[in-house]
Design an enzyme around this catalytic site. Sequence first.
Site, PDB file in Angstrom:
ATOM      1  N   GLU A  51     -16.532  22.633  61.782  1.00  0.00           N
ATOM      2  CA  GLU A  51     -15.945  21.295  61.864  1.00  0.00           C
ATOM      3  C   GLU A  51     -16.869  20.329  62.596  1.00  0.00           C
ATOM      4  O   GLU A  51     -17.038  19.174  62.182  1.00  0.00           O
ATOM      5  CB  GLU A  51     -14.579  21.359  62.564  1.00  0.00           C
ATOM      6  CG  GLU A  51     -13.478  22.005  61.751  1.00  0.00           C
ATOM      7  CD  GLU A  51     -13.109  21.211  60.514  1.00  0.00           C
ATOM      8  OE1 GLU A  51     -13.196  19.964  60.556  1.00  0.00           O
ATOM      9  OE2 GLU A  51     -12.725  21.822  59.507  1.00  0.00           O
ATOM     10  N   TYR A  98     -25.769  13.443  65.802  1.00  0.00           N
ATOM     11  CA  TYR A  98     -25.801  13.156  67.229  1.00  0.00           C
ATOM     12  C   TYR A  98     -25.871  14.439  68.053  1.00  0.00           C
ATOM     13  O   TYR A  98     -25.001  15.312  67.966  1.00  0.00           O
ATOM     14  CB  TYR A  98     -24.564  12.351  67.629  1.00  0.00           C
ATOM     15  CG  TYR A  98     -24.492  11.000  66.975  1.00  0.00           C
ATOM     16  CD1 TYR A  98     -25.380   9.990  67.332  1.00  0.00           C
ATOM     17  CD2 TYR A  98     -23.556  10.731  65.986  1.00  0.00           C
ATOM     18  CE1 TYR A  98     -25.329   8.739  66.735  1.00  0.00           C
ATOM     19  CE2 TYR A  98     -23.492   9.485  65.380  1.00  0.00           C
ATOM     20  CZ  TYR A  98     -24.385   8.495  65.757  1.00  0.00           C
ATOM     21  OH  TYR A  98     -24.334   7.269  65.152  1.00  0.00           O
ATOM     22  N   TYR A 136      -8.324  15.168  65.301  1.00  0.00           N
ATOM     23  CA  TYR A 136      -8.570  15.662  63.943  1.00  0.00           C
ATOM     24  C   TYR A 136      -9.152  17.075  63.976  1.00  0.00           C
ATOM     25  O   TYR A 136      -8.686  17.983  63.270  1.00  0.00           O
ATOM     26  CB  TYR A 136      -9.517  14.725  63.180  1.00  0.00           C
ATOM     27  CG  TYR A 136      -9.898  15.281  61.826  1.00  0.00           C
ATOM     28  CD1 TYR A 136      -9.077  15.097  60.726  1.00  0.00           C
ATOM     29  CD2 TYR A 136     -11.062  16.052  61.668  1.00  0.00           C
ATOM     30  CE1 TYR A 136      -9.399  15.641  59.482  1.00  0.00           C
ATOM     31  CE2 TYR A 136     -11.382  16.593  60.443  1.00  0.00           C
ATOM     32  CZ  TYR A 136     -10.558  16.382  59.352  1.00  0.00           C
ATOM     33  OH  TYR A 136     -10.872  16.939  58.140  1.00  0.00           O
ATOM     34  N   ASP A 154      -7.461  12.606  56.694  1.00  0.00           N
ATOM     35  CA  ASP A 154      -8.791  12.016  56.822  1.00  0.00           C
ATOM     36  C   ASP A 154      -8.962  10.974  55.724  1.00  0.00           C
ATOM     37  O   ASP A 154      -8.015  10.658  54.992  1.00  0.00           O
ATOM     38  CB  ASP A 154      -9.886  13.093  56.782  1.00  0.00           C
ATOM     39  CG  ASP A 154      -9.973  13.819  55.444  1.00  0.00           C
ATOM     40  OD1 ASP A 154      -9.170  13.507  54.518  1.00  0.00           O
ATOM     41  OD2 ASP A 154     -10.842  14.700  55.301  1.00  0.00           O
TER      42      ASP A 154
END
Length: 309
Positions: A51, A98, A136, A154
């Site tokens: 995820e 990131y 989420y 989503d």
Amino acid sequence: MSDADAGPDADAFLPDDADAVRDALVTWYEADHRDFPWRRTDDPYEILVSEVMSQQTQLSRVVAAWEAFLDRWPTTADLAAADRADVVGFWSDHSLGYNNRAKYLHEAAGQVEGNYGGEFPEEPDELSDLMGVGPYTANAVASFAFNNGNAVVDTNVKRVLYRAFDVPDDDDTFERVASELMPEGESRVWNNAIMELGGVACEKTPTCDEASCPWREWCHAYATGDFTAPDVPTQPDFEGSRRQMRGRVVNVLGRSDELALDELGPKIRVDYAPDGEYGREWLAGLLSDLDDDGLVAFDHEAGVASLAR
């Protein structure tokens, strides 16, 4: 909030034969779906890694990185014991976006080991207490690892509900309809199935017939030919982006000791010029951000940087 304030009941947007709608989607999914390796496991650690890696990264690129990551750090105990610089370096080497996600994943593994005795919590609310795990992701792990989640909503799911059942572009309404539609106690298969529908049949450019969409007979968009949908944010180009530059900084510093700005700059951009647009001021801003994220140690006064340890 009163019932009137909450808006129309979710049932108002669903066909009368909602059970047939549910059965059609699950049957379609179970007959044929993309075979991602994390769909073959209910290990919460493996699912959490998938995820986190999948955030703003194409799934086709995630598979090899996911397998390599778990080969290197197969358990939360292994990851928690790892040097954070190694984890961040892996993230950068595999262009996974990131780098603070790697830092948070490393810290979350430490929380699981230190606070939960190596066993993941099973409730979405508790999973949200893990570093870097938002609502989420917490719900996805609860769904796919423990079959204990709520309906996932989503951008893909919103697009499906908007087109199929003419659900208005309103987050609360999307949540209510998605929750009403999900069969009780079946979050694992249901959330996988509805996200698969949005990913292979009801994309921005739909392929209803080619993908044998199971909801064509109930779908408002299919009946009317109007396939508009809420705007979906698009990921900015990676090449030349700030994300790419951040990754390069971490990668270079991971192979070096302390570097001065004018030593580091040319290794990050070929057009680096100390007093230019991409010069010391630009690089110092990038390093300051990375320092704030705990990825880099930057001495602004001395103009030197190193990888955080």
